[in-house]
Structure formats: structure tokens, C-alpha cells
Write a protein that holds these residues in place. Structure first.
Motif, PDB file in Angstrom:
ATOM      1  N   GLU B  57     202.319   6.617  -7.828  1.00  0.00           N
ATOM      2  CA  GLU B  57     201.649   5.666  -8.718  1.00  0.00           C
ATOM      3  C   GLU B  57     200.445   6.327  -9.386  1.00  0.00           C
ATOM      4  O   GLU B  57     199.464   5.670  -9.731  1.00  0.00           O
ATOM      5  N   SER B  58     200.517   7.632  -9.562  1.00  0.00           N
ATOM      6  CA  SER B  58     199.377   8.385 -10.085  1.00  0.00           C
ATOM      7  C   SER B  58     199.019   7.996 -11.521  1.00  0.00           C
ATOM      8  O   SER B  58     197.906   8.250 -11.965  1.00  0.00           O
ATOM      9  N   GLY B  59     199.931   7.377 -12.240  1.00  0.00           N
ATOM     10  CA  GLY B  59     199.657   6.982 -13.618  1.00  0.00           C
ATOM     11  C   GLY B  59     199.208   5.536 -13.768  1.00  0.00           C
ATOM     12  O   GLY B  59     198.938   5.070 -14.885  1.00  0.00           O
ATOM     13  N   MET B  60     199.104   4.851 -12.689  1.00  0.00           N
ATOM     14  CA  MET B  60     198.723   3.429 -12.733  1.00  0.00           C
ATOM     15  C   MET B  60     197.198   3.299 -12.745  1.00  0.00           C
ATOM     16  O   MET B  60     196.515   3.960 -11.955  1.00  0.00           O
ATOM     17  N   PRO B  61     196.648   2.429 -13.600  1.00  0.00           N
ATOM     18  CA  PRO B  61     195.223   2.102 -13.483  1.00  0.00           C
ATOM     19  C   PRO B  61     194.922   1.586 -12.077  1.00  0.00           C
ATOM     20  O   PRO B  61     195.760   0.931 -11.449  1.00  0.00           O
ATOM     21  N   LYS B  62     193.757   1.918 -11.607  1.00  0.00           N
ATOM     22  CA  LYS B  62     193.418   1.609 -10.208  1.00  0.00           C
ATOM     23  C   LYS B  62     193.294   0.110  -9.957  1.00  0.00           C
ATOM     24  O   LYS B  62     193.545  -0.374  -8.847  1.00  0.00           O
ATOM     25  N   GLU B  63     192.919  -0.632 -10.965  1.00  0.00           N
ATOM     26  CA  GLU B  63     192.714  -2.060 -10.785  1.00  0.00           C
ATOM     27  C   GLU B  63     193.652  -2.850 -11.688  1.00  0.00           C
ATOM     28  O   GLU B  63     194.057  -2.393 -12.745  1.00  0.00           O
ATOM     29  N   ARG B  64     193.990  -4.027 -11.262  1.00  0.00           N
ATOM     30  CA  ARG B  64     194.725  -5.060 -12.005  1.00  0.00           C
ATOM     31  C   ARG B  64     196.218  -4.776 -12.130  1.00  0.00           C
ATOM     32  O   ARG B  64     196.976  -5.686 -12.420  1.00  0.00           O
ATOM     33  N   PHE B  65     196.651  -3.541 -11.956  1.00  0.00           N
ATOM     34  CA  PHE B  65     198.064  -3.188 -12.118  1.00  0.00           C
ATOM     35  C   PHE B  65     198.714  -2.989 -10.750  1.00  0.00           C
ATOM     36  O   PHE B  65     198.142  -2.360  -9.868  1.00  0.00           O
ATOM     37  N   GLN B  80     197.291  -8.142 -13.760  1.00  0.00           N
ATOM     38  CA  GLN B  80     196.419  -9.300 -13.564  1.00  0.00           C
ATOM     39  C   GLN B  80     195.247  -9.254 -14.543  1.00  0.00           C
ATOM     40  O   GLN B  80     194.791  -8.172 -14.942  1.00  0.00           O
ATOM     41  N   GLN B  81     194.776 -10.418 -14.906  1.00  0.00           N
ATOM     42  CA  GLN B  81     193.585 -10.551 -15.754  1.00  0.00           C
ATOM     43  C   GLN B  81     193.673  -9.614 -16.956  1.00  0.00           C
ATOM     44  O   GLN B  81     192.813  -8.735 -17.146  1.00  0.00           O
ATOM     45  N   VAL B  82     194.693  -9.793 -17.766  1.00  0.00           N
ATOM     46  CA  VAL B  82     194.949  -8.873 -18.882  1.00  0.00           C
ATOM     47  C   VAL B  82     193.782  -8.842 -19.843  1.00  0.00           C
ATOM     48  O   VAL B  82     193.044  -9.834 -20.020  1.00  0.00           O
ATOM     49  N   VAL B  83     193.597  -7.661 -20.439  1.00  0.00           N
ATOM     50  CA  VAL B  83     192.587  -7.444 -21.481  1.00  0.00           C
ATOM     51  C   VAL B  83     193.304  -6.931 -22.729  1.00  0.00           C
ATOM     52  O   VAL B  83     194.478  -6.525 -22.663  1.00  0.00           O
ATOM     53  N   ARG B  84     192.587  -6.930 -23.875  1.00  0.00           N
ATOM     54  CA  ARG B  84     193.213  -6.539 -25.146  1.00  0.00           C
ATOM     55  C   ARG B  84     193.790  -5.126 -25.066  1.00  0.00           C
ATOM     56  O   ARG B  84     194.824  -4.831 -25.642  1.00  0.00           O
ATOM     57  N   GLY B  85     193.126  -4.266 -24.324  1.00  0.00           N
ATOM     58  CA  GLY B  85     193.593  -2.886 -24.217  1.00  0.00           C
ATOM     59  C   GLY B  85     194.913  -2.725 -23.480  1.00  0.00           C
ATOM     60  O   GLY B  85     195.494  -1.647 -23.490  1.00  0.00           O
TER      61      GLY B  85
END
Lengths: 113, 114
Positions: B57-65, B80-85
Motif C-alpha cells: 500500500e506504498s502508494g496510498m495516502p496515509k489518511e482517509r484512504f 473518507q471525508q473526501v476533499v476536492r483534491g
């Protein structure tokens, strides 16, 4: 850092003409290089896969070359058709225990009548 | 033999909501990969899973994914808690084995965060 650079960024050619797309990479250790075709709004579809020992591979009107010494590849399209209009993506796989891929940004090809 | 299936094809979420993206691999494939494609960018590896296991999972953002591939059912990529980016196309690919070079891609899910 592993990188894959493609050129040109975009290309317009007349139907029936040939074209060549370029790919340079710095991925190491190298496992294989693939060319994908991605139609707008679709997922990539594999055209060719080449390992270290292969320096050319054809798939119909598509011919890919690989120079592992200079870390360069090309994709040559002959007798282009309107349906060839798509993004062509060069993808290099690192020789790890599993297949993680480094993607180029693609060359957007437009074949005009 | 159906190809890799992804749904939904398009997903619109407001900032702060959750997004769930589903991927059904090709029949006989037990390896699933998730990629993200930002506008004007190449695809970027996010996570590689086998049945019930996250391998890389090295390509996953550390939070929310987060991602899962349960014993039964499709693989799920959860944001979780999606942002525009987070607005991007998310592609799933599957392969028969890790030694099988060919990864087959699904049509992607286009996420738009408003």
C-alpha cells in the motif's frame, strides 16, 4: 526516483500516415516495458510487453522497440486509422516481488481524415 | 469471460462525504491493483491486494484512504471525508498471478468532489 518520460506530448497526423512515439525511463532494476492504448473515458489496454532480452515486438500495425542499454523505447504505428486516436502510455515495471508499474503521462495521438 | 468491472463509473460527492469504489476482477484473477489518474497526469500506483491481504500500500495516502479485497465480493477502495483534491479517475486492474505480466484494467471510476 523511478521516472518514465514520453514524447511528444501530443501529435496530429493524417489518416494513413505512420508515426513514432518515444519513451525514456529511469526505472531500475528493470523487469519489463509495456505500451498501452487508452481511449478517452476508458481503461488502458495492453499493446505490447517486452522484457530485458527483447528488442522488438509487433502487434498488428503496432511495433515496439526497446534499447535496455540506453533505457529507451519507441512505438511505431503504421498506416494509421481514425480509431488509433487515443493516448499511448509507456509503462515500466520494476523487478520487485510484485508488479508495481511506473506510468508515463502518455502521448495524445489524433488521427485526422 | 467478462473483463474487469468497476462501479460506479461516475461518482459525485460533496466535501466531507465518503466515496466507495468497487472492482470485480476478471474470473480466475486473485490479484488486484488500484491506480489513480489525476487530470493531465499519468496513472499512479496506490495499492496491491490479494484475496484478504494487502500486499503493498506504498502508494496510498496515509489518511482517509483504505482498501480491501474480501474472500467473497469485489475489492473496495474507500475514501473518507473526501476533499476536492481527491477528484480523479480511479482504475482497478487484475492479474492471474503475481508472475503473470499482464494486468487487465477496468474502465475506471471518475470521482468528482464538489
Amino acid at each position: 526516483k523511478n521516472q518514465v518520460e514520453q514524447s511528444p506530448q501530443s501529435l496530429i497526423i493524417l489518416e494513413g500516415k505512420n508515426c513514432t512515439l518515444q519513451c525514456n525511463y529511469t526505472v531500475s532494476p528493470f523487469s519489463n516495458l509495456r505500451w498501452y492504448k487508452q481511449d478517452t473515458g476508458r481503461g488502458p489496454v495492453s499493446l505490447t510487453i517486452m522484457t530485458f532480452s527483447e528488442n522488438t515486438k509487433s502487434n498488428g500495425r503496432y511495433t515496439a522497440t526497446l534499447d535496455a542499454d540506453t533505457k529507451q523505447s519507441s512505438l511505431h504505428i503504421t498506416a494509421s486509422q481514425l480509431s488509433d486516436s487515443a493516448s499511448y502510455i509507456c509503462v515500466v515495471t520494476e523487478e520487485s516481488g510484485y508488479s508495481t508499474l511506473t506510468f508515463g503521462k502518455g502521448t495524445m495521438l489524433l488521427v485526422s481524415p | 469471460n467478462a473483463g474487469v468491472m468497476q462501479n460506479p463509473r461516475h461518482l459525485v460527492r460533496r466535501r466531507g462525504q465518503e466515496a466507495r469504489l468497487r472492482c470485480s476482477p476478471m474470473k480466475g484473477h486473485s490479484h488486484v491493483y488500484w491506480y489513480r489518474q489525476l487530470p493531465e497526469e499519468g496513472l499512479k500506483f496506490m495499492v496491491y491486494l490479494q484475496k484478504e491481504n494487502i500486499i503493498d500500500e506504498s502508494g496510498m495516502p496515509k489518511e482517509r484512504f483504505s482498501a480491501e479485497f474480501p474472500k467473497e465480493g469485489p475489492s473496495i477502495l474507500r475514501i473518507q471525508q473526501v476533499v476536492r483534491g481527491d477528484s480523479a479517475a480511479y482504475f482497478c486492474a487484475s492479474s492471474r498471478t503475481v508472475d503473470h505480466y499482464e494486468q487487465y484494467f477496468g474502465p475506471g471510476t471518475r470521482l468528482t468532489v464538489t
